[in-house]
Design a protein around this motif. Sequence first.
Motif, mmCIF file in Angstrom:
data_model
loop_
_atom_site.group_PDB
_atom_site.id
_atom_site.type_symbol
_atom_site.label_atom_id
_atom_site.label_comp_id
_atom_site.label_asym_id
_atom_site.label_seq_id
_atom_site.Cartn_x
_atom_site.Cartn_y
_atom_site.Cartn_z
ATOM 1 N N ASN A 66 -5.337 8.056 1.931
ATOM 2 C CA ASN A 66 -6.763 8.061 1.608
ATOM 3 C C ASN A 66 -7.252 9.507 1.499
ATOM 4 O OD1 ASN A 66 -9.441 7.241 1.223
ATOM 5 N ND2 ASN A 66 -9.810 6.952 3.422
ATOM 6 N N ASP A 71 -4.490 1.873 -1.994
ATOM 7 C CA ASP A 71 -4.815 0.441 -1.962
ATOM 8 C C ASP A 71 -4.304 -0.286 -3.207
ATOM 9 O OD1 ASP A 71 -6.072 0.629 0.474
ATOM 10 O OD2 ASP A 71 -8.096 0.760 -0.362
ATOM 11 N N ASP A 82 -12.813 -1.003 -6.748
ATOM 12 C CA ASP A 82 -14.096 -1.449 -6.193
ATOM 13 C C ASP A 82 -15.117 -0.309 -6.253
ATOM 14 O OD1 ASP A 82 -16.241 -2.361 -4.611
ATOM 15 O OD2 ASP A 82 -14.904 -3.436 -3.255
ATOM 16 N N HIS A 136 -11.786 1.324 2.781
ATOM 17 C CA HIS A 136 -10.738 0.466 2.237
ATOM 18 C C HIS A 136 -11.366 -0.637 1.395
ATOM 19 C CE1 HIS A 136 -7.293 -2.132 1.814
ATOM 20 N NE2 HIS A 136 -7.935 -3.114 2.430
ATOM 21 N N GLY A 137 -10.708 -0.968 0.292
ATOM 22 C CA GLY A 137 -11.201 -2.043 -0.559
ATOM 23 C C GLY A 137 -10.207 -2.382 -1.646
ATOM 24 N N LYS A 138 -10.607 -3.261 -2.517
ATOM 25 C CA LYS A 138 -9.769 -3.641 -3.651
ATOM 26 C C LYS A 138 -9.754 -2.505 -4.657
ATOM 27 C CE LYS A 138 -8.961 -7.523 -6.776
ATOM 28 N NZ LYS A 138 -9.450 -8.860 -7.225
ATOM 29 N N TRP A 139 -8.595 -2.281 -5.278
ATOM 30 C CA TRP A 139 -8.466 -1.189 -6.245
ATOM 31 C C TRP A 139 -9.567 -1.306 -7.310
ATOM 32 C CZ3 TRP A 139 -5.206 2.983 -6.217
ATOM 33 C CH2 TRP A 139 -5.219 3.773 -7.382
ATOM 34 N N HIS A 158 0.839 -1.203 0.000
ATOM 35 C CA HIS A 158 0.000 0.000 0.000
ATOM 36 C C HIS A 158 0.868 1.245 0.000
ATOM 37 C CE1 HIS A 158 -2.448 -2.935 2.587
ATOM 38 N NE2 HIS A 158 -3.158 -2.809 1.475
ATOM 39 N N TYR A 172 -12.413 2.657 -2.422
ATOM 40 C CA TYR A 172 -11.066 2.162 -2.127
ATOM 41 C C TYR A 172 -10.164 3.367 -1.890
ATOM 42 C CZ TYR A 172 -10.362 3.315 -7.064
ATOM 43 O OH TYR A 172 -10.318 3.979 -8.272
ATOM 44 N N HIS A 173 -9.077 3.134 -1.185
ATOM 45 C CA HIS A 173 -8.104 4.192 -0.929
ATOM 46 C C HIS A 173 -7.214 4.403 -2.146
ATOM 47 C CE1 HIS A 173 -8.252 2.891 3.607
ATOM 48 N NE2 HIS A 173 -9.347 3.533 3.225
ATOM 49 N N PHE A 210 -9.110 -7.099 1.684
ATOM 50 C CA PHE A 210 -9.951 -6.131 0.959
ATOM 51 C C PHE A 210 -11.293 -5.863 1.632
ATOM 52 C CE2 PHE A 210 -7.585 -8.295 -2.606
ATOM 53 C CZ PHE A 210 -6.645 -7.294 -2.752
#
Length: 203
Positions: free
Chosen positions: A119, A138, A130, A125-128, A99, A134-135, A184
């Motif tokens: 962020n 991420d 998403d 937060h999540g999968k790129w 990250h 997502y951040h 994720f």
Amino acid sequence: MKYIKISVIAILAMTMVNCKETKKNAADSSSEGLDKSADQMETRSPEMTEDGMGESLTIMMNAKNNSKMKGEITFTQEEDEVVMKAEFTGLEEGTHAIHLHENADCSSEDGKSAGGHWNPVDERHGKWGDEKGYHKGDIGNFEADADGNATVDFSTDQWCIGCDDDAMNIVGRSVIVHQGTDDFTSQPSGDAGSRVGCAEITK
């Protein structure tokens, strides 16, 4: 009379020679000026545009939490995208999370001086990529082989190198590699375990 004619001819000859030398010197000076201009142009040519196009940064990974990992990461601005290429060694075999974190500070032994995930637009937060969010930091997971070696290739148009947009500028952030896997799902950081490597993104 002959003496006078000879003297006149000699003076004329010397004058012609001097004229030729003056022209030659002028040409040489002009040529030197052009050479200097060319050198100056060569010196200026690598300078970056105002948008940072073509700029490149290479940073080194610092091992954290008694890990043995090492690595080199290069970020390159290619038009509207930033390309990240990383090579790591000394990792445990398996999946590791990577990250961008909010501070360019790798001073603490546990890597926590780097802060949380970068962020800037306050997303979950999540999968790129998403849809739920997502951040900007991420990046995701990568695999280390049985020898502890790994490579990471990543690119995005949501980053920039040194631009004026704080929501895109990665300078002043850090790269963190985690011991474990990003699930994720867990908030706010994916429950990826301890920080085994840290690299400050600075110019």
